[in-house]
Design an enzyme around this catalytic site. Structure first.
Site, PDB file in Angstrom:
ATOM      1  N   ASP A 194       0.952  -1.280  -0.024  1.00  0.00           N
ATOM      2  CA  ASP A 194       0.060  -0.110  -0.049  1.00  0.00           C
ATOM      3  C   ASP A 194       1.041   1.188   0.120  1.00  0.00           C
ATOM      4  OD1 ASP A 194      -2.194   1.795  -0.019  1.00  0.00           O
ATOM      5  OD2 ASP A 194      -3.213   0.617   1.473  1.00  0.00           O
TER       6      ASP A 194
HETATM    7  C1  BGC Z   1      -5.065   3.157  -0.119  1.00  0.00           C
HETATM    8  C2  BGC Z   1      -5.213   2.136  -1.237  1.00  0.00           C
HETATM    9  C3  BGC Z   1      -4.882   3.084  -2.501  1.00  0.00           C
HETATM   10  C4  BGC Z   1      -3.559   3.646  -2.622  1.00  0.00           C
HETATM   11  C5  BGC Z   1      -3.394   4.565  -3.939  1.00  0.00           C
HETATM   12  C6  BGC Z   1      -3.793   3.948  -0.326  1.00  0.00           C
HETATM   13  O1  BGC Z   1      -3.862   5.043   0.786  1.00  0.00           O
HETATM   14  O2  BGC Z   1      -5.125   2.540   1.102  1.00  0.00           O
HETATM   15  O3  BGC Z   1      -6.336   1.589  -1.301  1.00  0.00           O
HETATM   16  O4  BGC Z   1      -5.144   2.211  -3.726  1.00  0.00           O
HETATM   17  O5  BGC Z   1      -3.544   4.818  -1.332  1.00  0.00           O
HETATM   18  O6  BGC Z   1      -4.397   5.627  -3.900  1.00  0.00           O
END
Ligand code: BGC
Length: 734
Positions: free
Chosen positions: A262
C-alpha cells in the site's frame, strides 16, 4: 512458522472438497522460459528498478528489452483520474471522466455473482481505455466494526458472501484484459492507527473469517495481484510478513502473481524475502537501499530474481496499451453506465414498508423531498480513491425525472452538509440540527402529502484514513425527522450510507425505510425506479444493523476502539497516517471476539438487532416450499420451490444457513452456506437448486493447524434473511 499439517483421518474428510473447482494452473505460468531468457539479459540494477514505484501509479518494466512499465489504476469503484507523475494533483484531462460504480457494500447488497462479474468487466473496460494494466481493487476486507472508515468500500461482514462476489469481480476484470490487485491484505479492519496497529488474531479467526475473500479470489479466480495492508499482523508489517505473503498466499493458495505495498506501506528491505514485489509509490527501501543490501549480502539475489520473475509473469500476461491509444476516448461509456445502473437497481434494500411504497401518485400528489443528501454527489469526498465521474444522478434528479407529470416535487435541504472543511477541522458529524433549515423543511413537510427524507452519511463522514466515532445519524437528522413526523406522518426515509447506522428513531417514526448506499453514477435513477415502483426492491443487507453500536462484538468486549495510554494521546493523534516515527509505536488490536463477527455474534449471544444480516423486503411476497436435501461426496444439493404471489416481477435472494448440532468445536448458531438471486415473474412458481460445496463446511482445526470437515449432522435453514427462515431440513455431511 506454522505448517498446514492435517492428520490422515481429517484428510479423508477433506478429500471431497472439490479441488477441481480451483484454478488448475494459473494463466500466469505460460511464459516461464521466456522469462528466464529475459532475466538472463538483465543487470541487477534493472531488476531492482522493477521493485519500486516509478511514478505515483506505475512501476518500471525492462526498457532495454522493450518491456513496458506496469500502469496501475486506482479503484475499486471507478477508474481514478490521471495525476501528475509525482503528486496527487490531477492533470485535468478531458477524457478521464469515468463511470462511478456503486461502492463495495452496495455491490455486496445485490448478493449477485452475475452482477459482480459484470462490475469487474465494466471496471476493466474503462481501465483499458485509460491504458492501465492493474486495477487497485477489489477491496475485500471483512467489515469487523460498523465505524471502520472504509466499510463502504468493503463488501460484507460475512466471508462467504465476500468471497463469492470478490471472485466474480476478479474474473470479470481479468477476462477483460486487466489484472486485479486484491486489497488490503490482510486484516486492515480499521483506519485509525492503521499505519502501525498490530492485529492479534487467532489462526482460526484469521483463516475462517478474514482470509477467505483473498483465498477464494486466488484459488478460484486466479487473481494476479495483491496489495499488502498498512497494519501489522501478529508482530510483522503486512508488507514484510512472510507468513502472509509467502507461506499462506504463495505456498498454501498457489498465488503466482505480484504483491505491491500500500502507498507508503513498505518499511524495510526485509520485504523482498518475505514476498513483496513492489514498493509503492517511491523507492525509500527497495531502490538504492536494496542494492546496497544485496551487495552487503543482507538480501539474497535469488529472492530478487524470484520477485522479478513474478512481476514479469504479470507483465507478459497483460497486454500493454500503447501510449497513443490511452485516453483517446472518454472513459465512461454507455455499456458501463448500464452496469452501474443494474448494480444500483439490485442493491437498494427495503428495510421496512408500512404502506407508503411504492409511491401512490394518485393519493400523494404533493411530494416534498427533504435532505441535503438528495442533492449531493458521492463519487468524491474524504481521503483516498474517488472517481472523477462523467455524471452522477442524485436522488432528487432521479425522482424529478421519474415523477415528472405525475406529482409536484418540491425540495428543502433540511440539514446542513458535513463538508471537507469540517473533516479537516475534525468537527463531529453528530451535532445539533440547523434551526433555520429545520424550520423550512418542517413547513414544507406540513404542506405536502408525502415526505421523502433523504438522510444518512456522505463521503466526508465515511472516509479512508479515519474511523467514525459512532453510528448515529449526522447533522441533527434524528431531531429533524421527529419534527417532520410531527407535521406529516407519511415519511419515506432513504438512508444514504455505506455502513451500518443507528436507525432507532427513523424506524420508529418513518413508516417506510430504504437503504440506498453510495450508489454510483446511476444511483438516483435506480432509487427513483424503486420508490415509484417501476421495479421491485431486491437488495439484502450485507451486514447487520445493530440496535446500538455498543452491541457490536468488538465494542461489547471493550477491544475497539483501542485504548491509548493516558498522556500519549497527542502522539497518536498527530501520527495518524503520517509515516514518521511509526516504527516506534506499539498498539495492538485484540480480536477478542474471534470468529464471532457480525451476525455470528448477535445470534450466538441472543442479542436483538435492528435489521438482521440478509434482510431486505420486496413489494411482493415469496412463498418457500418443498425443501429437499441430498448429501453427496462433494457436498450438499438443495432444492426448493419459490412462488412470487405478488403482482409484479421481482427478485428474491434465497439464503441458506447451516448449523452443525453434533460439532465438537465451538461454532456460531448458524453460518451462511449458500445463496442464490432468483427472478420470479408475477404469480409464477420456480424451482431453485443450490449446490453447496463440501469445502463450505470446513473449519480451521487448531490442534492439527489445518482445515478439516467434520462429517455428521447438518441442519439447513433456508429463507429470506438470517432472521426470516422459511424452511428447515437436516442431512448428514459425508
Ligand atoms: C489506499 C489504497 C489505494 C492507494 C493509492 C492508499 O492510501 O489504502 O487503497 O489504492 O492509497 O491511492
Amino acid at each position: 512458522m506454522k505448517k498446514t499439517l492435517i492428520p490422515a483421518l481429517l484428510l479423508l474428510a477433506l478429500s471431497g472438497c472439490s479441488p477441481e473447482a480451483d484454478v488448475k494452473e494459473s494463466a500466469l505460468m505460460k511464459n516461464e522460459d521466456r522469462i528466464t531468457e529475459i532475466m538472463s539479459a538483465m543487470t541487477l540494477e534493472e531488476k531492482v528498478a522493477m521493485l519500486h514505484g516509478k511514478h505515483m501509479f506505475s512501476s518500471e518494466g525492462v526498457p532495454a528489452q522493450g518491456i513496458a512499465d506496469i500502469e496501475y489504476a486506482d479503484g475499486p469503484f471507478g477508474i481514478r483520474e490521471e495525476m501528475e507523475p509525482h503528486s496527487w494533483n490531477s492533470i485535468h484531462l478531458d477524457t478521464d471522466s469515468a463511470t462511478f460504480f456503486p461502492t463495495g457494500s452496495a455491490l455486496a447488497a445485490t448478493w449477485s455473482d452475475e452482477l459482480a462479474r459484470e462490475y469487474g468487466k465494466g471496471m476493466s473496460i474503462e481501465a483499458r481505455l485509460r491504458g492501465k494494466d492493474m486495477i487497485l481493487g477489489p477491496a475485500i476486507n471483512i467489515q469487523r466494526v460498523p465505524t471502520g472508515g472504509r466499510t463502504y468500500e468493503y463488501f460484507s461482514e460475512d466471508p462467504l458472501l465476500s468471497s463469492v462476489l470478490a471472485t466474480e469481480y476478479v474474473l470479470g476484470v481479468q477476462e477483460n484484459g486487466t489484472a486485479v490487485c486484491l486489497k488490503h491484505y490482510a486484516l486492515n479492519n480499521q483506519e485509525d492507527h492503521r499505519g502501525y496497529v498490530d492485529v492479534q488474531v487467532s489462526e482460526r479467526a484469521m483463516r475462517e473469517i478474514y482470509l477467505p475473500p483473498f483465498e477464494m479470489s486466488v484459488r478460484k479466480g486466479d487473481a494476479w495481484g495483491v496489495m499488502s495492508a498498512y497494519n501489522k499482523v501478529r508482530g510483522y508489517w503486512c508488507s514484510e510478513n512472510k507468513e502472509l505473503l509467502t507461506d499462506i498466499l504463495r505456498d498454501d493458495w498457489g498465488f503466482k502473481g505480484v504483491v505491491i505495498s500500500d502507498w507508503g506501506g513498505t518499511h524495510s528491505v526485509k520485504a523482498v524475502e518475505a514476498g513483496l514485489n513492489v514498493e509503492m509509490p517511491g523507492a525509500s527501501h527497495l531502490g538504492k537501499t536494496l542494492l546496497d543490501s544485496l551487495e552487503a549480502g543482507v538480501v539474497s539475489v535469488e529472492a530478487v530474481d524470484q520477485r522479478v520473475r513474478e512481476l514479469l509473469r504479470v507483465r507478459l500476461a497483460v497486454e500493454p496499451v500503447p501510449a497513443e491509444k490511452a485516453n483517446v476516448e472518454m472513459t465512461s461509456q454507455a455499456p458501463q453506465q448500464k452496469i452501474a445502473y443494474d448494480v444500483a437497481a439490485h442493491s437498494v434494500v427495503l428495510l421496512k414498508n408500512e404502506g407508503l411504497l411504492p409511491i401512490d401518485t394518485q393519493k400523494h400528489k404533493k411530494i416534498a423531498v427533504i435532505g441535503d443528501n438528495a442533492v449531493q454527489t458521492q463519487s468524491l469526498g474524504g481521503v483516498g480513491a474517488g472517481v472523477k465521474t462523467l455524471y452522477e444522478v442524485t436522488p432528487l434528479a432521479g425522482l424529478l425525472s421519474r415523477l415528472e407529470g405525475k406529482a409536484e416535487v418540491t425540495y428543502a435541504q433540511g440539514y446542513a452538509k458535513y463538508t471537507a472543511e469540517d473533516r479537516h477541522r475534525r468537527m463531529p458529524a453528530v451535532r445539533e440540527p440547523d434551526q433555520k433549515l429545520m424550520e423550512e423543511a418542517v413547513e414544507l413537510a406540513g404542506k405536502s402529502d408525502l415526505v421523502i427524507f433523504v438522510a444518512g452519511n456522505n463521503r466526508d463522514i465515511e472516509t479512508e484514513g479515519s474511523d467514525r466515532t459512532n453510528i448515529m445519524l449526522p447533522m441533527g437528522q434524528d431531531e429533524l425527522i421527529k419534527a417532520l413526523a410531527a407535521v406529516n406522518p407519511n415519511i419515506v426515509t432513504v438512508v444514504v450510507t455505506g455502513a451500518p447506522a443507528d436507525l432507532r428513531v427513523v424506524k420508529e417514526v418513518s413508516p417506510s425505510v430504504v437503504v440506498s448506499w453510495f450508489n454510483g453514477s446511476e444511483g438516483g435513477n435506480a432509487l427513483a425506479d424503486i420508490l415509484v415502483g417501476n421495479i421491485a426492491p431486491s437488495g439484502k443487507l450485507p451486514f447487520t444493523f445493530p440496535v446500538q453500536l455498543e452491541d457490536n462484538p468488538a465494542y461489547a468486549l471493550g477491544v475497539f476502539p483501542q485504548k491509548i495510554d493516558e498522556g500519549n494521546e497527542d502522539i497518536f493523534v498527530n501520527l495518524v497516517n503520517r509515516r514518521r516515527d511509526r516504527n516506534s509505536i506499539k498498539l495492538e488490536a485484540d480480536y477478542a471476539e474471534d470468529i464471532f463477527v457480525g451476525y455470528r455474534w448477535y445470534e450466538s449471544k441472543k442479542i436483538p438487532v435492528l435489521y438482521p444480516f440478509g434482510h431486505g423486503l420486496s413489494y411482493v411476497d415469496f412463498e418457500y416450499s418443498d425443501l429437499a436435501l441430498k448429501s453427496t461426496s462433494k457436498g450438499v444439493k438443495l432444492s426448493l420451490t419459490l412462488t412470487n404471489s405478488g403482482k409484479m416481477d421481482a427478485d428474491e435472494v434465497v439464503q441458506v444457513y447451516a448449523s452443525r448440532p453434533e460439532s465438537a468445536v465451538i461454532r456460531p448458531e448458524k453460518e451462511l452456506a449458500g445463496f442464490q438471486r432468483v427472478t420470479v415473474k408475477a404469480g409464477e412458481t420456480r424451482s431453485v437448486e443450490i449446490d453447496i460445496d463440501k469445502e463450505v463446511f470446513r473449519h480451521w482445526d487448531e490442534a492439527s493447524d489445518g482445515w478439516a470437515v467434520e462429517p455428521g449432522a447438518a441442519v439447513f435453514h433456508v429463507g429470506s434473511s438470517s432472521d426470516d427462515i422459511r424452511l428447515t431440513g437436516k442431512t448428514r455431511i459425508k
